[in-house]
Design a protein around this motif. Structure first.
Motif, short mmCIF file in Angstrom:
data_model
loop_
_atom_site.label_atom_id
_atom_site.label_comp_id
_atom_site.label_asym_id
_atom_site.label_seq_id
_atom_site.Cartn_x
_atom_site.Cartn_y
_atom_site.Cartn_z
N GLY A 175 0.84 -1.20 0.00
CA GLY A 175 0.00 0.00 0.00
C GLY A 175 0.87 1.24 0.00
O GLY A 175 2.11 1.17 0.06
N HIS A 181 -5.43 3.64 -0.25
CA HIS A 181 -6.29 2.54 0.17
C HIS A 181 -5.79 1.23 -0.44
O HIS A 181 -5.06 1.24 -1.44
N LYS A 183 -12.64 2.04 9.19
CA LYS A 183 -11.34 2.00 8.53
C LYS A 183 -11.18 0.70 7.75
O LYS A 183 -10.58 0.67 6.68
N ILE A 218 -11.44 -3.97 2.41
CA ILE A 218 -10.95 -2.63 2.10
C ILE A 218 -10.28 -2.06 3.36
O ILE A 218 -10.86 -2.06 4.43
N ARG A 260 -8.59 1.53 4.51
CA ARG A 260 -8.57 2.93 4.06
C ARG A 260 -7.48 3.74 4.77
O ARG A 260 -7.11 3.46 5.89
N THR A 261 -7.05 4.78 4.07
CA THR A 261 -6.15 5.80 4.62
C THR A 261 -5.01 5.16 5.39
O THR A 261 -4.90 5.26 6.62
N GLN A 290 -14.20 7.64 -6.18
CA GLN A 290 -14.81 7.51 -4.85
C GLN A 290 -16.19 8.16 -4.84
O GLN A 290 -16.34 9.32 -5.22
N ARG A 329 -18.41 6.62 0.50
CA ARG A 329 -17.37 5.74 1.03
C ARG A 329 -17.12 4.53 0.13
O ARG A 329 -16.31 3.65 0.47
N SER A 363 -8.08 11.74 2.37
CA SER A 363 -8.23 11.03 1.11
C SER A 363 -9.58 10.36 0.96
O SER A 363 -9.99 10.01 -0.15
N ASP A 364 -10.32 10.19 2.04
CA ASP A 364 -11.63 9.56 1.93
C ASP A 364 -12.75 10.58 1.91
O ASP A 364 -13.91 10.22 2.04
#
Length: 358
Positions: A25, A30, A75, A88, A90-91, A156, A159, A243-244
């Motif tokens: 990553g 993500h 998350k 998934i 995230r961040t 995106q 979410r 970023s989300d």
């Protein structure tokens, strides 16, 4: 038989699964992991982080669409779809690295080693403007280790993360308005959007794909904010947005243009007013100076004329009469003098009156 089964189970728990797959990553990006195991939606699926001593700290536990445990508030996400399972994360941050395990109780499990790639090419945020009805091209740089991997482009929505297009020949997400090309030599792939529409605006991610034996991992990086405007132009704005976040923060291009135009007009108006005031002051000083010079000139002329003027002597005729009384004749003798101014000589006339002669 029971002893053999116990030994096999104990050996499995100690040794763990045969494969530990590496997933890469990027900081702030993500990771999407598709598992190739067929999942019974009635069974319970878990996701945990492996700790020393073979302990697995449960993060998510779900049964079908029912979420039993979620220790990180969104998350980490598990998604069931058509007997497939998707995870998934995230961040991504540094503390997210390490060993994880995903599995279905009493059926299967899979170890995953999550690593972070800190290549500076893939941790940036871009803001791009696309003109409605026109074309826009978005470029994504990637590390050399992924030059042979599939490249993809995600959007995106709230979410959810949706793959828009990829370089895979069997890509089911192809859209006629989107096209993708990969420049392997320069380590850059580009996505072109034709006939930009208003709903094309939003947050996008560049991504690289690794197809392993047991999983398919999608590593998302380089957050891109696409703004649809009337006039397309690239901006250097780097909004400090997570970023989300579904929509980019900050002023729109039209608002910034209006602000800049207003500021320029105000500056020009101030310069013109200042110029007029300066010219007026200079002209006033020139007029006052000219008047003072004229007064001094007139005064000097009058003084010069007074000094240089030759006095004119008027013709003055003076007569002096001297009368002497002659006692014998009882008459006065008169003397007359005249001054001739032209000759500056004195003319004298003496007359005596004799009373006897008359």
């Amino acid at each position: 038989m029971k002893i053999q089964l116990l030994l096999i189970t104990t050996f499995y728990l100690i040794s763990g699964p045969v494969y530990c797959l590496d997933v890469t990553g990027f900081p702030g990006g993500h990771v999407i992991i598709d598992f190739k195991h067929k999942i019974n939606w009635r069974s319970t699926v878990y996701f945990c982080k492996l700790k020393p001593g073979h302990q697995c700290e449960r993060i998510i536990e779900a049964r079908g669409t029912e979420l039993i445990r979620d220790g990180h508030k969104g998350k980490f996400t598990l998604i069931f779809s058509d007997q497939s399972l998707t995870l998934i994360i995230r961040t991504l941050r540094v503390e997210d690295t390490g060993l994880y395990q995903v599995g279905e109780h009493s059926v299967w499990n899979q170890d995953i080693n999550l690593k972070l790639n800190r290549d500076p090419c893939c941790s940036e945020m871009k803001s791009v403007a696309g003109s409605l009805g026109q074309n826009v091209t978005i470029s994504c740089s990637y590390p050399e280790e992924f030059e042979r991997n599939i490249k993809s482009f995600y959007k995106q929505n709230n979410r959810s993360l949706t793959e828009i297009i990829s370089t895979s020949e069997t890509d089911p997400h192809q859209d006629d308005r989107f096209s993708i090309s990969d420049d392997v030599r320069n380590k850059v792939f580009s996505v072109n959007i034709n006939d930009v529409r208003e709903d094309d605006g939003g947050v996008y991610f560049c991504a690289v794909v690794k197809d392993e034996t047991e999983i398919i991992s999608h590593s998302l990086f380089t957050t891109i904010h696409l703004q649809t405007t009337e006039a397309a132009q690239f901006t250097t704005k780097n909004p400090d947005v997570p970023s989300d976040t579904p929509e980019p923060a900050g002023f729109s291009i039209a608002t910034i243009t209006i602000i800049i135009s207003t500021t320029v007009c105000v500056c020009v108006a101030l310069l013109l007013v200042g110029g007029f005031l300066l010219i007026f002051k200079i002209r006033r000083n020139m007029i006052q100076g000219s008047a003072a010079m004229n007064q001094r000139s007139e005064a000097n002329n009058m003084t010069s004329d007074y000094e240089n003027e030759t006095p004119q002597i008027q013709n003055i005729r003076m007569q002096l009469v001297y009368q002497n009384l002659n006692t014998n004749t009882n008459q006065f003798d008169s003397v007359y003098q005249s001054l001739d101014t032209n000759t500056n000589q004195l003319d004298s006339v003496y007359q005596s009156l004799d009373g006897n002669i008359n």
